[in-house]
Motif scaffolding. Structure first.
Motif, mmCIF file in Angstrom:
data_model
loop_
_atom_site.group_PDB
_atom_site.id
_atom_site.type_symbol
_atom_site.label_atom_id
_atom_site.label_comp_id
_atom_site.label_asym_id
_atom_site.label_seq_id
_atom_site.Cartn_x
_atom_site.Cartn_y
_atom_site.Cartn_z
ATOM 1 N N MET A 220 0.805 -1.179 0.000
ATOM 2 C CA MET A 220 0.000 0.000 0.000
ATOM 3 C C MET A 220 0.859 1.258 0.000
ATOM 4 O O MET A 220 0.399 2.276 -0.533
ATOM 5 N N ASN A 221 2.008 1.155 0.581
ATOM 6 C CA ASN A 221 2.922 2.297 0.579
ATOM 7 C C ASN A 221 3.300 2.674 -0.858
ATOM 8 O O ASN A 221 3.413 3.863 -1.173
ATOM 9 N N LYS A 222 3.493 1.671 -1.692
ATOM 10 C CA LYS A 222 3.837 1.939 -3.095
ATOM 11 C C LYS A 222 2.664 2.624 -3.802
ATOM 12 O O LYS A 222 2.862 3.530 -4.609
ATOM 13 N N LEU A 223 1.476 2.203 -3.471
ATOM 14 C CA LEU A 223 0.294 2.783 -4.094
ATOM 15 C C LEU A 223 0.142 4.252 -3.692
ATOM 16 O O LEU A 223 -0.115 5.122 -4.540
ATOM 17 N N ILE A 224 0.308 4.550 -2.440
ATOM 18 C CA ILE A 224 0.210 5.934 -1.961
ATOM 19 C C ILE A 224 1.325 6.780 -2.575
ATOM 20 O O ILE A 224 1.106 7.922 -2.988
ATOM 21 N N ALA A 225 2.510 6.222 -2.645
ATOM 22 C CA ALA A 225 3.640 6.945 -3.231
ATOM 23 C C ALA A 225 3.380 7.237 -4.706
ATOM 24 O O ALA A 225 3.670 8.337 -5.220
ATOM 25 N N THR A 226 2.785 6.335 -5.448
ATOM 26 C CA THR A 226 2.465 6.525 -6.863
ATOM 27 C C THR A 226 1.386 7.584 -7.023
ATOM 28 O O THR A 226 1.459 8.443 -7.918
ATOM 29 N N LEU A 227 0.375 7.536 -6.166
ATOM 30 C CA LEU A 227 -0.681 8.538 -6.227
ATOM 31 C C LEU A 227 -0.140 9.941 -5.918
ATOM 32 O O LEU A 227 -0.500 10.919 -6.594
ATOM 33 N N ILE A 228 0.689 10.050 -4.923
ATOM 34 C CA ILE A 228 1.278 11.353 -4.572
ATOM 35 C C ILE A 228 2.174 11.843 -5.707
ATOM 36 O O ILE A 228 2.143 13.029 -6.088
ATOM 37 N N ALA A 229 2.961 10.962 -6.293
ATOM 38 C CA ALA A 229 3.827 11.335 -7.419
ATOM 39 C C ALA A 229 2.974 11.773 -8.605
ATOM 40 O O ALA A 229 3.286 12.756 -9.315
ATOM 41 N N GLY A 230 1.875 11.072 -8.840
ATOM 42 C CA GLY A 230 0.962 11.452 -9.934
ATOM 43 C C GLY A 230 0.332 12.809 -9.674
ATOM 44 O O GLY A 230 0.131 13.620 -10.586
ATOM 45 N N LEU A 231 0.004 13.075 -8.406
ATOM 46 C CA LEU A 231 -0.573 14.356 -8.041
ATOM 47 C C LEU A 231 0.419 15.486 -8.301
ATOM 48 O O LEU A 231 0.058 16.521 -8.858
ATOM 49 N N PHE A 232 1.664 15.280 -7.900
ATOM 50 C CA PHE A 232 2.691 16.294 -8.169
ATOM 51 C C PHE A 232 2.912 16.473 -9.676
ATOM 52 O O PHE A 232 3.103 17.586 -10.157
ATOM 53 N N ALA A 233 2.870 15.395 -10.420
ATOM 54 C CA ALA A 233 3.081 15.467 -11.868
ATOM 55 C C ALA A 233 1.954 16.248 -12.542
ATOM 56 O O ALA A 233 2.193 17.101 -13.412
ATOM 57 N N THR A 234 0.714 15.984 -12.137
ATOM 58 C CA THR A 234 -0.410 16.718 -12.735
ATOM 59 C C THR A 234 -0.396 18.179 -12.318
ATOM 60 O O THR A 234 -0.760 19.061 -13.096
ATOM 61 N N ALA A 235 0.006 18.454 -11.089
ATOM 62 C CA ALA A 235 0.091 19.843 -10.626
ATOM 63 C C ALA A 235 1.155 20.592 -11.407
ATOM 64 O O ALA A 235 0.960 21.741 -11.819
ATOM 65 N N ALA A 236 2.280 19.956 -11.647
ATOM 66 C CA ALA A 236 3.354 20.584 -12.414
ATOM 67 C C ALA A 236 2.930 20.760 -13.874
ATOM 68 O O ALA A 236 3.225 21.787 -14.508
ATOM 69 N N PHE A 237 2.236 19.785 -14.429
ATOM 70 C CA PHE A 237 1.772 19.870 -15.817
ATOM 71 C C PHE A 237 0.716 20.963 -15.975
ATOM 72 O O PHE A 237 0.675 21.677 -16.967
ATOM 73 N N ALA A 238 -0.157 21.119 -15.002
ATOM 74 C CA ALA A 238 -1.210 22.121 -15.059
ATOM 75 C C ALA A 238 -0.644 23.533 -14.956
ATOM 76 O O ALA A 238 -1.238 24.486 -15.449
ATOM 77 N N GLN A 239 0.491 23.690 -14.338
ATOM 78 C CA GLN A 239 1.069 25.025 -14.172
ATOM 79 C C GLN A 239 1.853 25.491 -15.396
ATOM 80 O O GLN A 239 2.011 26.678 -15.605
ATOM 81 N N THR A 240 2.351 24.656 -16.227
ATOM 82 C CA THR A 240 3.151 25.078 -17.382
ATOM 83 C C THR A 240 2.361 25.904 -18.396
ATOM 84 O O THR A 240 2.897 26.857 -18.942
#
Length: 115
Positions: free
Chosen positions: A1-21
């Motif tokens: 589950m730790n891997k799943l949470i880490a992937t979701l958080i990484a995806g959240l950061f990736a979408t936030a960074a993509f939305a800001q460009t």
């Protein structure tokens, strides 16, 4: 589950960074808009200058035409005055000639008619 949470958080950061460009992308249309506005202003100024030049040329042409008309009228008046003077001189000469003929007729003795 730790891997799943880490992937979701990484995806959240990736979408936030993509939305800001794309936020910097709207700045480019503002520059294009400013250039278009400047080009429009330049076009208006050029049109205004051209209109002023055409108006000045038309005014100059009108003044020149009036001057030519005035010269033509003056020449016509001069010609008429010259014709009047010529006619007056001719009339004076005719009167003088008639007077001379009359004086000559009066000065000459009447011819004697013998029968």
């Amino acid at each position: 589950m730790n891997k799943l949470i880490a992937t979701l958080i990484a995806g959240l950061f990736a979408t936030a960074a993509f939305a800001q460009t794309p936020a910097t992308a709207p700045a480019a249309p503002a520059a294009v808009k400013a250039e278009a506005k400047e080009a429009k202003t330049d076009a208006k100024a050029t049109a205004k200058e051209t209109k002023a030049e055409v108006k000045a040329e038309a005014k100059t042409a009108k003044v020149e035409a009036e001057a030519k008309k005035d010269v033509a009228v003056a020449k016509a008046d001069e010609k008429a005055d010259k014709a009047d003077a010529h006619a007056k001189a001719h009339k004076t000469k005719a009167k003088a000639h008639a007077k001379a003929v009359k004086a000559e007729a009066a000065a000459a003795p009447a011819p004697v008619v013998t029968k």
